[in-house]
Design a protein around this motif. Structure first.
Motif, PDB file in Angstrom:
ATOM      1  N   LYS A   3       3.180  10.689   8.301  1.00  0.00           N
ATOM      2  CA  LYS A   3       4.373  11.382   8.798  1.00  0.00           C
ATOM      3  C   LYS A   3       4.064  12.870   9.006  1.00  0.00           C
ATOM      4  O   LYS A   3       4.453  13.460  10.021  1.00  0.00           O
ATOM      5  CB  LYS A   3       5.524  11.218   7.804  1.00  0.00           C
ATOM      6  CG  LYS A   3       6.824  11.645   8.414  1.00  0.00           C
ATOM      7  CD  LYS A   3       8.015  11.413   7.508  1.00  0.00           C
ATOM      8  CE  LYS A   3       9.189  12.179   8.072  1.00  0.00           C
ATOM      9  NZ  LYS A   3      10.068  12.704   7.042  1.00  0.00           N
ATOM     10  N   GLU A  50       1.259  12.220  -2.751  1.00  0.00           N
ATOM     11  CA  GLU A  50       2.464  12.832  -2.189  1.00  0.00           C
ATOM     12  C   GLU A  50       3.485  11.750  -1.846  1.00  0.00           C
ATOM     13  O   GLU A  50       3.128  10.687  -1.331  1.00  0.00           O
ATOM     14  CB  GLU A  50       2.121  13.656  -0.942  1.00  0.00           C
ATOM     15  CG  GLU A  50       3.296  14.507  -0.491  1.00  0.00           C
ATOM     16  CD  GLU A  50       2.958  15.453   0.652  1.00  0.00           C
ATOM     17  OE1 GLU A  50       1.772  15.566   1.009  1.00  0.00           O
ATOM     18  OE2 GLU A  50       3.895  16.067   1.194  1.00  0.00           O
ATOM     19  N   VAL A  51       4.743  12.024  -2.147  1.00  0.00           N
ATOM     20  CA  VAL A  51       5.823  11.096  -1.790  1.00  0.00           C
ATOM     21  C   VAL A  51       6.939  11.871  -1.101  1.00  0.00           C
ATOM     22  O   VAL A  51       6.999  13.095  -1.166  1.00  0.00           O
ATOM     23  CB  VAL A  51       6.406  10.369  -3.027  1.00  0.00           C
ATOM     24  CG1 VAL A  51       5.332   9.596  -3.754  1.00  0.00           C
ATOM     25  CG2 VAL A  51       7.079  11.353  -3.968  1.00  0.00           C
ATOM     26  N   GLU A  52       7.799  11.125  -0.411  1.00  0.00           N
ATOM     27  CA  GLU A  52       8.970  11.749   0.207  1.00  0.00           C
ATOM     28  C   GLU A  52      10.150  10.816  -0.014  1.00  0.00           C
ATOM     29  O   GLU A  52      10.127   9.678   0.428  1.00  0.00           O
ATOM     30  CB  GLU A  52       8.716  11.967   1.703  1.00  0.00           C
ATOM     31  CG  GLU A  52       9.845  12.722   2.364  1.00  0.00           C
ATOM     32  CD  GLU A  52       9.633  12.898   3.861  1.00  0.00           C
ATOM     33  OE1 GLU A  52       8.519  13.272   4.276  1.00  0.00           O
ATOM     34  OE2 GLU A  52      10.584  12.646   4.618  1.00  0.00           O
ATOM     35  N   CYS A  53      11.158  11.296  -0.706  1.00  0.00           N
ATOM     36  CA  CYS A  53      12.299  10.467  -1.079  1.00  0.00           C
ATOM     37  C   CYS A  53      13.558  11.078  -0.482  1.00  0.00           C
ATOM     38  O   CYS A  53      13.582  12.248  -0.134  1.00  0.00           O
ATOM     39  CB  CYS A  53      12.415  10.390  -2.597  1.00  0.00           C
ATOM     40  SG  CYS A  53      10.859   9.943  -3.392  1.00  0.00           S
ATOM     41  N   PRO A  54      14.642  10.275  -0.371  1.00  0.00           N
ATOM     42  CA  PRO A  54      15.860  10.795   0.249  1.00  0.00           C
ATOM     43  C   PRO A  54      16.548  11.842  -0.627  1.00  0.00           C
ATOM     44  O   PRO A  54      16.348  11.885  -1.843  1.00  0.00           O
ATOM     45  CB  PRO A  54      16.762   9.563   0.374  1.00  0.00           C
ATOM     46  CG  PRO A  54      15.967   8.403  -0.044  1.00  0.00           C
ATOM     47  CD  PRO A  54      14.778   8.870  -0.782  1.00  0.00           C
ATOM     48  N   ASP A  84      11.553   5.425   0.646  1.00  0.00           N
ATOM     49  CA  ASP A  84      10.636   6.463   0.187  1.00  0.00           C
ATOM     50  C   ASP A  84       9.309   6.277   0.915  1.00  0.00           C
ATOM     51  O   ASP A  84       8.858   5.150   1.083  1.00  0.00           O
ATOM     52  CB  ASP A  84      10.349   6.305  -1.317  1.00  0.00           C
ATOM     53  CG  ASP A  84      11.577   6.548  -2.171  1.00  0.00           C
ATOM     54  OD1 ASP A  84      12.533   7.147  -1.664  1.00  0.00           O
ATOM     55  OD2 ASP A  84      11.554   6.127  -3.342  1.00  0.00           O
ATOM     56  N   TYR A  85       8.696   7.370   1.287  1.00  0.00           N
ATOM     57  CA  TYR A  85       7.334   7.305   1.791  1.00  0.00           C
ATOM     58  C   TYR A  85       6.376   7.537   0.640  1.00  0.00           C
ATOM     59  O   TYR A  85       6.527   8.512  -0.100  1.00  0.00           O
ATOM     60  CB  TYR A  85       7.104   8.376   2.859  1.00  0.00           C
ATOM     61  CG  TYR A  85       7.866   8.132   4.145  1.00  0.00           C
ATOM     62  CD1 TYR A  85       7.408   7.187   5.044  1.00  0.00           C
ATOM     63  CD2 TYR A  85       9.024   8.841   4.449  1.00  0.00           C
ATOM     64  CE1 TYR A  85       8.102   6.946   6.230  1.00  0.00           C
ATOM     65  CE2 TYR A  85       9.708   8.612   5.624  1.00  0.00           C
ATOM     66  CZ  TYR A  85       9.254   7.667   6.508  1.00  0.00           C
ATOM     67  OH  TYR A  85       9.932   7.428   7.679  1.00  0.00           O
ATOM     68  N   GLY A  86       5.397   6.649   0.502  1.00  0.00           N
ATOM     69  CA  GLY A  86       4.350   6.857  -0.485  1.00  0.00           C
ATOM     70  C   GLY A  86       3.203   7.640   0.137  1.00  0.00           C
ATOM     71  O   GLY A  86       3.316   8.100   1.282  1.00  0.00           O
ATOM     72  N   PRO A  87       2.079   7.779  -0.602  1.00  0.00           N
ATOM     73  CA  PRO A  87       1.015   8.667  -0.125  1.00  0.00           C
ATOM     74  C   PRO A  87       0.544   8.436   1.318  1.00  0.00           C
ATOM     75  O   PRO A  87       0.526   9.397   2.092  1.00  0.00           O
ATOM     76  CB  PRO A  87      -0.091   8.457  -1.154  1.00  0.00           C
ATOM     77  CG  PRO A  87       0.659   8.112  -2.409  1.00  0.00           C
ATOM     78  CD  PRO A  87       1.828   7.286  -1.965  1.00  0.00           C
ATOM     79  N   PRO A  88       0.178   7.198   1.736  1.00  0.00           N
ATOM     80  CA  PRO A  88      -0.302   7.113   3.122  1.00  0.00           C
ATOM     81  C   PRO A  88       0.818   7.370   4.144  1.00  0.00           C
ATOM     82  O   PRO A  88       0.578   7.985   5.174  1.00  0.00           O
ATOM     83  CB  PRO A  88      -0.844   5.682   3.243  1.00  0.00           C
ATOM     84  CG  PRO A  88      -0.290   4.937   2.092  1.00  0.00           C
ATOM     85  CD  PRO A  88       0.062   5.916   1.026  1.00  0.00           C
ATOM     86  N   CYS A 140       3.442   9.343   3.750  1.00  0.00           N
ATOM     87  CA  CYS A 140       3.653  10.791   3.761  1.00  0.00           C
ATOM     88  C   CYS A 140       2.628  11.498   4.624  1.00  0.00           C
ATOM     89  O   CYS A 140       2.949  12.372   5.417  1.00  0.00           O
ATOM     90  CB  CYS A 140       3.479  11.323   2.343  1.00  0.00           C
ATOM     91  SG  CYS A 140       4.979  11.879   1.609  1.00  0.00           S
ATOM     92  N   ARG A 156       0.819  -1.212   0.000  1.00  0.00           N
ATOM     93  CA  ARG A 156       0.000   0.000   0.000  1.00  0.00           C
ATOM     94  C   ARG A 156       0.861   1.274   0.000  1.00  0.00           C
ATOM     95  O   ARG A 156       0.389   2.356   0.305  1.00  0.00           O
ATOM     96  CB  ARG A 156      -0.953  -0.006   1.208  1.00  0.00           C
ATOM     97  CG  ARG A 156      -1.919  -1.196   1.231  1.00  0.00           C
ATOM     98  CD  ARG A 156      -2.731  -1.359  -0.065  1.00  0.00           C
ATOM     99  NE  ARG A 156      -3.526  -0.203  -0.405  1.00  0.00           N
ATOM    100  CZ  ARG A 156      -4.794  -0.035  -0.062  1.00  0.00           C
ATOM    101  NH1 ARG A 156      -5.421  -0.961   0.607  1.00  0.00           N
ATOM    102  NH2 ARG A 156      -5.440   1.054  -0.416  1.00  0.00           N
ATOM    103  N   LEU A 157       2.138   1.119  -0.292  1.00  0.00           N
ATOM    104  CA  LEU A 157       3.066   2.260  -0.432  1.00  0.00           C
ATOM    105  C   LEU A 157       3.158   3.146   0.807  1.00  0.00           C
ATOM    106  O   LEU A 157       3.312   4.356   0.689  1.00  0.00           O
ATOM    107  CB  LEU A 157       2.703   3.130  -1.631  1.00  0.00           C
ATOM    108  CG  LEU A 157       2.784   2.552  -3.036  1.00  0.00           C
ATOM    109  CD1 LEU A 157       2.872   3.680  -4.064  1.00  0.00           C
ATOM    110  CD2 LEU A 157       3.963   1.631  -3.205  1.00  0.00           C
ATOM    111  N   TYR A 169      -0.627   2.271  -7.703  1.00  0.00           N
ATOM    112  CA  TYR A 169      -1.377   2.822  -6.566  1.00  0.00           C
ATOM    113  C   TYR A 169      -2.619   3.550  -7.057  1.00  0.00           C
ATOM    114  O   TYR A 169      -3.661   3.550  -6.407  1.00  0.00           O
ATOM    115  CB  TYR A 169      -0.485   3.785  -5.789  1.00  0.00           C
ATOM    116  CG  TYR A 169      -1.070   4.236  -4.463  1.00  0.00           C
ATOM    117  CD1 TYR A 169      -0.903   3.463  -3.319  1.00  0.00           C
ATOM    118  CD2 TYR A 169      -1.767   5.432  -4.352  1.00  0.00           C
ATOM    119  CE1 TYR A 169      -1.429   3.864  -2.103  1.00  0.00           C
ATOM    120  CE2 TYR A 169      -2.301   5.838  -3.150  1.00  0.00           C
ATOM    121  CZ  TYR A 169      -2.130   5.054  -2.021  1.00  0.00           C
ATOM    122  OH  TYR A 169      -2.650   5.448  -0.812  1.00  0.00           O
TER     123      TYR A 169
END
Lengths: 698, 698
Positions: A114, B133-137, A105-109, A111, A87-88, B272
């Motif tokens: 967080k 929304e994503v968050e990457c390094p 990486d954080y995906g949509p949920p 992010c 589920r990313l 997704y």
């Protein structure tokens, strides 16, 4: 035996997850006409077989392990990890390039959660405590980290596989070897050997280079991947190094913690606060540690978000004006005494008592322990599974007064998620020394005091005659003596022994006539001093992962044979939930979609994040999908809306449903999310949904 | 002349700021009894003199420049910078170590404003548009940036002072030299020379290494600090380089933009999103560029926050479902035609017309221009001072379809704050090629279509007999021909010329019997394609600084002779203001403080950040202090509260005050901050404050 079975369960779970993916993608292709229906059916049959196999293995494991512990930690973690990645919530970074260890990486949920946790932290600490928030760069010039000690001492010991060059953390390697020896039932250790191994195991993290090297040799540690010999351990600095500017002559590092950005700004922050103490500054930002061998998912990564507080206080007064607000809380404290005692268990202790009995060094430290406990609870950490562990004396830096770790229990064991340390004046002193900028605060006494002051009067004539051109050097040397050196010299001079003073290799004999050293009582209206700092430091990723574990559970069996939806549920609090509500039209009909969009718009206007799911799958499947990302409320629009303008509202964990008029729905969800009303209250106020059309198995 | 006078004004302003600091610190020391009162008075007299001097110089400048432009840009900027730094909006990083160019720290008001702008951006784009929304390094392995082209081409040309080694950006140096030549009234250029210099100036940014080198030589550019000769220009890569992991064999860079993190996750994000297009992903995070010579404060820094959107669309359909919502907006557009025309001015154009007339390439790009315009307005950018400038053809990358920069006018001129680009399928193709992972989307046609498909049938017998062991190589070569090569070969074979095909240096003669090439009409239900991407990319720091300039103004003269408070005001919108309200007890009395704390608690409960100022200074000074950080509302508690339980509410820009009952105050401020009611409405509802006690000059 258990271990092998656990591994088998994990493998079986893995196979189920993979086959689930296959079924999903075959179904998608079938829709486009690219795959035959019977290929899909075959894959579903295979999936069912694999699920039966997993089920059998899990039951076998339960039989062996028995009771509650049957929920094997590893198996639980494998299921959880499957959902988190699918589920990313978060995924390994740079996957299409085969990834790089230690980056996620954080995906949509992920992010959204967080952002919610970080925002809650800001509300709970920065705003409610009026802290001064700052934001400083990650790229840091060498001198700053030289001053803080990171350039010289921020290291881990590493060993290399002598043949392949592969690198390992020396302490982890020794730990692994010792644990294996202690668990080896075929070749049991003697009582003496067992004691020795256990003692070593408990101090592995603090061993010095030579002792560590000797231990690695003694226990014949080998490279775990190849069995090859390993090198002697050597220190590896964990900071990422870079170069600032085009000349290539300015070394920089990525900060290993956000704290230093606050210390270097202390003077400006003190001015901003009207020169008054105590005050706290806070920073939320990313830090970087080039770990030797990252593992344990989000728990040990190379780039991570920290939220740090530096609370500056007068070292003589560490009371806290709001301490009474937390004094009655009873967090689980795992003090030094409890750790050294026989029981080795934490106990709930009233924070007021912990301070008065001297278990926690001061009110300010205890205040932050209490506030941290409240924060953990607020974001959904189970209070029974968090504790505060005091550092043993040998764990603490020499300058620290007292340190406690906020630990959360997970499938990896107890994880340090917050460090709370009374660091005394160490950091400010270090930067004052390196930068030659005064980093002191001023305290005006309530009324003037008489205080002893050191006076050193040099007789310039005598010194001049005796030392000629060196007179200035000697005078400056004498005048700049600290209290300790001065009183020692005074004693020697009074004993008539004279003194041979060495300055830059030259020797000078000082006589009593040359210098008068005394302490005088002086009237003082105040003093300058370097503040002490209490530092609560939060690892956001670790807290978030621990929260995932506490929130996750599974429900029932898959509800129809071909289902490829896992039935995992996250019981996220509405505060941290990535989406507050989902809206489902029962069928793909324009008239229902229209109401669903109206409901969605009213939720958005109320500031509630929401998604509309208009896919044609059964409501039961759509509930499962929304449970899996922890959405607390689901609204279903069915044909009854045309009769009485009501829709159903379902609560995630009880799965109970009520009927609510469309104009009221946003207000009801808002009051639930804000904690203004409870689900019980809502159930009392609105009629329950009776029909089966929207039920879980539909 | 004007230039010299401007410099004098800046110097005078500087002196006033410094002397103000001195007065402040003397006053503080005087309180502690460390400084004599008459020293303070002397410093104040000096400050007054300096202010008179500044005043005289400013008036002189006004006389010369005349009218509106008299507000000299540089002088305005100097005053603004003084306030921004003194109130810790932002300050140079690592100040106690003399700083490092290109790095800034945000202090408390800067942090709060940045969080508000970022949160507004998230609300305006991510939530309202349902983006992923994503968050990457930030730490990125080399291969990713090799694929994107940054390793090879993310460079600026640099020259070195041949004696000192100091580095300069070659284009900036040439620019400076040309500008000086063009402005030199003593040695005017000929008409021809002027034209040549002007033409060169307009293309400086796009010159290649050799042309740039020739121009630097021709115009005899020297190192600006020393007048020494400079080296030939050479490319300098702007990425910060580091090494990942302990082995030292994995090169990494700090990302120069956040976009690549989205591209490498495209496949997972598409999954997704249920495999559907269009969709947008967004990321807010820090990026890093090792600028050769950072300047212009927050406008060109080495670590900065970006907010980027990648909107993936079908390249054949770039319409946008919500375009009608922005079609009637009329932002200032500075199209290619306007830039090349004689007037060289932007014009307001309806976005709907801009698309239909082909000024903007497609609806999606125009939609984001409209949304960006709305975002700018929402956070307080003056609509008259923002424009969208289209890239000239030579400015665009070869793969780009159309690019527009969102520019904001500041004292530095027009500043590029947002880039909006239709990048076609470039990025996804680049990563697909490097990673060998398919990054395509699938489109199912509404109904099946007949499409031409290339068929290449190789006659294995003929090929086998002719080429023996090389038959496989030739077969594969023929089968993998693209359409263009295949049709060319077909034409040659039909012309009977045979074909000599070279594979890896070996030559093979292909005859018509060996291969059958044709196009067939095939029934297709859909197709796979690489999506195009429309990229709006926001520089948060630049937008924030521009907003500071638009919000800042000065009011009146210092209101009492010894005042050291600058009378600067920020007209921040309540949305971005760092603090929503301040609360002042009129006098330092317990009974007033108590009410003030009650008011503050009610504001906090309503989610409104606020500060209580209990210092004993006059209310006028406290208003000035709060204006200077742009707090929109101030509440003063005076003794009237004991009679009728009311306090005063003052609006920052009109300075008007009304009296409001204590129980209603939080609600009124909340409705003002949320934009639910206007100040005019509040003035209509509550009685104006009449007394002089709380007035500005008290």
């Amino acid at each position: 035996m258990t271990e092998q079975l656990e591994a088998a369960v994990i493998a079986a779970q893995d196979a189920v997850t993979k086959q689930g993916d296959t079924v999903r993608s075959l179904k998608a292709s079938a829709k486009e006409g690219k795959v035959q229906k019977n290929d899909v059916d075959a894959a579903i049959v295979k999936l069912q077989e694999l699920k039966l196999d997993l089920d059998a293995k899990q039951k076998e494991l339960e039989k062996i392990a028995g009771g509650k512990s049957s929920q094997s930690r590893e198996a639980f973690r494998a299921v959880l990890a499957g959902v988190l990645e699918r589920r990313l919530f978060y995924i390994p970074s740079y996957k299409i390039y085969n990834g790089v260890a230690g980056f996620y990486d954080y995906g949509p949920p992920g992010c959204a959660i967080k952002a919610n946790i970080t925002q809650t932290w800001r509300q709970h600490f920065v705003l409610e405590e009026n802290m001064l928030e700052v934001e400083c760069p990650a790229v840091t010039p060498e001198i700053v980290l030289k001053a803080s000690g990171h350039v010289d001492r921020f290291t881990d010991f590493m060993v290399k596989d002598v043949k392949t060059g592969e690198c390992y953390r020396a302490d982890h390697l020794l730990e692994g070897t010792l644990e294996k020896l202690l668990e080896d039932k075929k070749n049991p250790l003697t009582a003496e050997q067992t004691k020795e191994a256990r003692d070593l195991l408990s101090t592995v993290g603090e061993l010095k280079e030579d002792t560590l090297g000797a231990a690695l040799t003694k226990y014949a540690c080998k490279a775990p991947d190849t069995g090859n010999d390993i090198s002697a351990p050597f220190a590896f600095n964990l900071m990422f190094k870079t170069s600032i500017g085009p000349r290539g002559d300015m070394v920089g590092y990525l900060r290993p913690e956000t704290a230093q950005g606050i210390f270097v700004n202390f003077k400006d922050l003190l001015y901003y606060n009207g020169q008054r103490l105590p005050f706290a500054a806070a920073q939320i930002g990313n830090s970087y540690r080039n770990e030797i061998s990252p593992r344990s998912g989000l728990l040990r990564v190379r780039e991570f978000t920290q939220a740090e507080i530096e609370h500056f206080v007068n070292p003589d007064d560490k009371s806290h004006p709001k301490f009474s607000l937390v004094a009655d809380l009873e967090p689980l404290l795992y003090s030094r005494d409890f750790q050294m005692g026989d029981e080795k268990k934490p106990h709930p202790i009233r924070l007021g008592d912990a301070v008065s009995k001297g278990i926690i060094a001061n009110e300010t430290l205890a205040y932050f322990i209490g506030r941290t406990w409240l924060f953990f609870k607020r974001i959904g950490i189970n209070p029974q599974r968090m504790r505060f562990r005091q550092h043993l004396l040998h764990e603490m830096a020499h300058y620290a007064n007292d340190c406690w770790d906020g630990e959360i229990e997970t499938s990896y064991g107890w994880v340090e998620c917050v460090g709370l340390a009374d660091r005394s004046a160490y950091d400010l002193n270090a930067h004052a020394k390196m930068s030659k900028v005064d980093l002191k605060a001023h305290e005006t006494y309530p009324e003037p005091r008489m205080e002893e002051e050191l006076k050193i009067v040099v007789a310039s004539k005598e010194v001049g005659q005796a030392f000629k051109k060196d007179a200035k050097t000697v005078t400056e040397h004498l005048q700049s003596m600290n209290e300790c050196d001065a009183m020692e010299l005074k004693a020697k001079l009074e004993a008539g022994s004279g003194d041979i003073t060495t300055i830059d290799g030259q020797t000078f004999t000082v006589t009593p006539k040359m210098v008068d050293i005394k302490k005088e009582l002086v009237r003082k209206t105040g003093r300058n001093f370097t503040p002490a700092v209490i530092e609560p430091s939060f690892g956001i990723g670790r807290i978030m992962y621990s929260m995932f574990e506490h929130a996750f559970y599974t429900r029932g069996e898959a509800n129809d044979a071909g289902s490829d939806d896992a039935r995992g549920v996250f019981r996220f609090t509405p505060l941290v939930a990535p989406v507050k509500a989902t809206v489902f039209p029962l069928l793909q009909k324009a008239e229902l979609n229209e109401v669903a969009n109206k409901v969605s718009t009213s939720l958005t206007a109320a500031g509630l994040s929401n998604i509309v799911d208009t896919t044609g799958t059964t409501v039961g499947k759509r509930y499962a999908r929304t449970d899996e990302i922890g959405v607390p409320f689901a609204i279903t629009v069915d044909y009854q809306v045309q009769t009485d303008n009501t829709v159903t509202l379902r609560e995630r964990d009880s799965m109970a449903q009520v009927r609510i008029p469309v104009p009221e729905i946003a207000g009801v969800v808002k009051s639930l999310v804000d904690g203004v009303s409870s689900w019980l209250e809502v159930q009392g106020k609105y009629p329950a949904q009776q029909a089966a059309a929207n039920s879980e198995v539909a």
